[in-house]
Design a protein around this motif. Structure first.
Motif, PDB file in Angstrom:
ATOM      1  N   SER A   1       0.809  -1.227   0.000  1.00 22.36           N
ATOM      2  CA  SER A   1       0.000   0.000   0.000  1.00 22.36           C
ATOM      3  C   SER A   1       0.838   1.272   0.000  1.00 22.36           C
ATOM      4  O   SER A   1       0.319   2.355  -0.256  1.00 22.36           O
ATOM      5  N   ASN A   2       2.145   1.188   0.309  1.00 22.39           N
ATOM      6  CA  ASN A   2       2.918   2.425   0.471  1.00 22.39           C
ATOM      7  C   ASN A   2       4.179   2.509  -0.382  1.00 22.39           C
ATOM      8  O   ASN A   2       5.040   3.354  -0.150  1.00 22.39           O
TER       9      ASN A   2
ATOM     10  N   ASN B   1      -2.311  -2.888   5.299  1.00 18.80           N
ATOM     11  CA  ASN B   1      -3.238  -1.993   4.587  1.00 18.80           C
ATOM     12  C   ASN B   1      -3.483  -2.498   3.163  1.00 18.80           C
ATOM     13  O   ASN B   1      -4.560  -2.273   2.599  1.00 18.80           O
ATOM     14  N   GLY B   2      -2.477  -3.160   2.616  1.00 21.27           N
ATOM     15  CA  GLY B   2      -2.665  -3.786   1.299  1.00 21.27           C
ATOM     16  C   GLY B   2      -3.722  -4.882   1.369  1.00 21.27           C
ATOM     17  O   GLY B   2      -4.583  -4.985   0.483  1.00 21.27           O
TER      18      GLY B   2
ATOM     19  N   ALA C   1      -7.125  -3.343   1.609  1.00 26.70           N
ATOM     20  CA  ALA C   1      -7.582  -2.785   0.325  1.00 26.70           C
ATOM     21  C   ALA C   1      -8.131  -3.863  -0.611  1.00 26.70           C
ATOM     22  O   ALA C   1      -8.861  -3.553  -1.558  1.00 26.70           O
TER      23      ALA C   1
END
Ligand code: TEU
Ligand code: CA
Length: 581
Positions: A55-56, A64-65, A68
């Motif tokens: 995600s970053n 967070n990936g 998502a």
């Protein structure tokens, strides 16, 4: 969203050919099943977070990936996610070496990110199980940094120490990642035990304080709302304190000795009593070294230990360590039959064709083609036992075209290179092509989301190279293709969900000696299904044995949807069909 291709029985009953109209028999309600459990009806999806979604932009997948991509997981129809280790770790073995069991690996995010991910799953009706790696810790865990200070340290007895024999290890146990299972550290002549890497010291489960610590950390995560655990090499936790040398025969399969410690079953029963029984959980043990006869000791419900185990005879059928070996479909059928029998009526099994430790299923059990990926999926999702999908297999992701040792990340591959090639046992030319087929890194290349740069996995530089075939094998392309591997998986998951006989029904291999076709029935009360798989790249003319006659097609990997003339099938290469009988 594509239209599921599962055919409804009533809609197809009229297509029955070759024999007169047969009254449609209603499927027995699942309530007729004696011992219903949510985890027997679930389909599980394994996420290897490092390789799932970044995600970053740092090139490393993260929590967070995962968050998502929850709608994607929901669209597959899976009920449970198994998350490979997400804990603080120096990553000597990609997180299977834990430094702090109550902290999230900084590369993966924070505890708040974990909570967000878990809440996102909950909203979607997906449960989470996490990886319990408690046979060993990292050598950077504070228990070990204390323990290694010397024999009088209060944490010394958290690990297993024995004096060396005249400068040699205490006994001849080998470690899985090469060399001896003993290493000397700190003052004195004592060495510590590590079944895996030097940086993975084994915990001393005979110490009640260690067991208490493990039960506490399990409660910590259960109280957060996780629904259970996949337990890493759990049969290894109990050791024979005499540490006798292995004999020549045992040295061929040390895992079978390691899995047979004197108290393993006592500790698992205690774990259930103390922790698991107090929550609504599922538990699945990674049963490395457990032979078919011993499996039921772990999973028989009456014994109160684990709910199910992973057994590896199937996925290891074509290998001997890092080398490949020939195998046959008849052997595979025998393995699946033995496995099913060993679950009996009081136990439960898993069904899987891959994980983060194995090459890609489609490349070693299939022939790399999408058709073979669908055939393998059909096999996995119509066996008795809870199916565990490994990320990317639902796309037909393949092995990576490795040619050089520098392309590998895995400690197991790098140590093998050191021992085998640098140690002069085999040439690089002999070693590398075999490693390319058996390496764990095949399963660890980034998930292929779309055809943008790095397959949509990261905007940065991926920690492990993306498979060059991502332009064709990826989620976005396959969503749009009705005949894709992905949509076949969706159809299979949906079929299993609405078909109690595929979850609970008895398994019967109707043609165990046929070299090309795998055909088996699943029967629950009056409901009976037949899976037929052409396990080869050549067509098969196949006459159903035992006078079996099919009534309707539930799902066909080739979407031909044609019912055969009585009992005679013309199967395309790798065609897989689920019929109702
Ligand atoms: O695996 C245990 C294990 O024995 C496998 O790594 C096995 O050596 C491999 O499948 C080769 O066939 C578990 C984890 O799944 C693995 O990722 C870890 O490396 C290992 O334990 C140590 O924690
Ligand atoms: Ca990241």
């Amino acid at each position: 969203m594509p239209i599921p291709r599962v055919r409804h029985l009533l809609a197809t009953a009229a297509l029955v050919v070759g024999f007169g109209a047969i009254p449609v028999v209603a499927q027995p309600a699942t309530t007729e099943v004696a011992d219903r459990r949510w985890w027997k009806e679930a389909v599980v999806y394994q996420v290897y977070p490092r390789s799932f979604a970044d995600s970053n932009g740092d090139g490393i997948g993260d929590l967070n990936g995962v968050t998502a991509k929850l709608d994607y997981l929901k669209s597959l129809g899976v009920d449970v996610v198994w998350l490979s280790p997400h804990f603080d770790s120096p990553n000597a073995d990609n997180g299977y070496d834990i430094r702090d069991y109550r902290k999230v690996l900084a590369q993966f995010g924070t505890m708040a990110d974990f909570d967000t991910m878990l809440a996102g799953m909950k909203v979607r009706g997906i449960k989470l199980i996490i990886d319990l790696v408690v046979n060993h810790t990292s050598d950077e865990h504070h228990w070990f940094t204390e323990a290694k200070k010397g024999p009088n340290n209060p944490y010394r007895d958290y690990y297993i120490w024995r004096p060396g024999k005249a400068g040699e290890p205490p006994n001849n146990y080998p470690a899985f990642f090469g060399g001896s299972a003993w290493t000397k550290v700190g003052p004195g002549d004592e060495q510590y035990l590590h079944y895996f890497a030097v940086k993975q010291p084994d915990l001393n489960w005979d110490n009640p304080k260690v067991r208490g610590e493990v039960y506490d950390l399990m409660r910590f995560w259960l109280d957060k709302g996780v629904s259970g655990f996949r337990m890493d090499v759990i049969p290894f936790i109990s050791k024979d304190p005499r540490f006798p040398d292995l004999n020549a025969e045992q040295l061929l399969h040390p895992d079978q000795v390691y899995a047979n410690g004197p108290h393993v079953h006592d500790y698992l029963k205690e774990m259930r009593r103390e922790v698991l029984s107090k929550y609504d959980t599922m538990s699945v043990g990674e049963a490395v070294g457990v032979t078919p006869e011993k499996g039921p000791l772990f999973t028989a419900a009456s014994r109160g230990e684990l709910d199910m185990i992973f057994r590896f005879e199937g996925v290891n059928i074509d290998r001997n360590g890092w080398r490949t070996k020939p195998w046959s479909l008849v052997d595979l059928k025998k393995i699946y039959g033995d496995l099913d029998r060993s679950a009996g009526t009081d136990g439960w099994n898993t069904s899987f064709i891959g994980n983060h430790d194995k090459p890609r299923a489609v490349s070693h059990l299939g022939d790399g083609s999408p058709a073979s990926a669908k055939a393998l999926a059909t096999m996995m999702l119509t066996q008795r036992g809870t199916p565990f999908l490994y990320q990317g297999d639902e796309l037909g992701m393949t092995n990576f075209p490795f040619t050089r040792i520098e392309q590998y990340d895995d400690i197991s591959a790098r140590n093998l290179w050191r021992d085998q090639v640098l140690g002069g046992k085999v040439t690089a030319a002999e070693f590398l092509p075999e490693l390319a087929k058996t390496s764990r890194d095949n399963a660890r290349t980034p998930m292929q989301w779309d055809k943008s740069v790095n397959a949509g996995f990261t905007s940065g530089t991926p920690w492990l190279a993306v498979n060059p075939n991502y332009a064709t094998i990826n989620v976005a392309s396959e969503q749009a293709d009705r005949a894709s591997v992905l949509n076949h998986y969706r159809a299979l998951v949906a079929l299993r969900r609405k078909t109690p006989a595929l979850q609970y029904g008895a398994y019967d291999d109707v043609d165990p000696t046929h070299p090309q076709v795998y055909a088996y029935t699943r029967t629950l009360g009056a409901a009976r299904y037949l899976t037929v798989i052409n396990f080869s790249a050549t067509p098969a003319a196949y006459t159903l044995p035992r006078g079996l006659q099919v009534r309707s097609v539930m799902l066909d990997s080739m979407e031909q949807g044609v019912l055969p003339a009585v009992g005679r099938l013309a199967l395309s290469p790798w065609q897989a069909v689920v019929y109702r009988l």
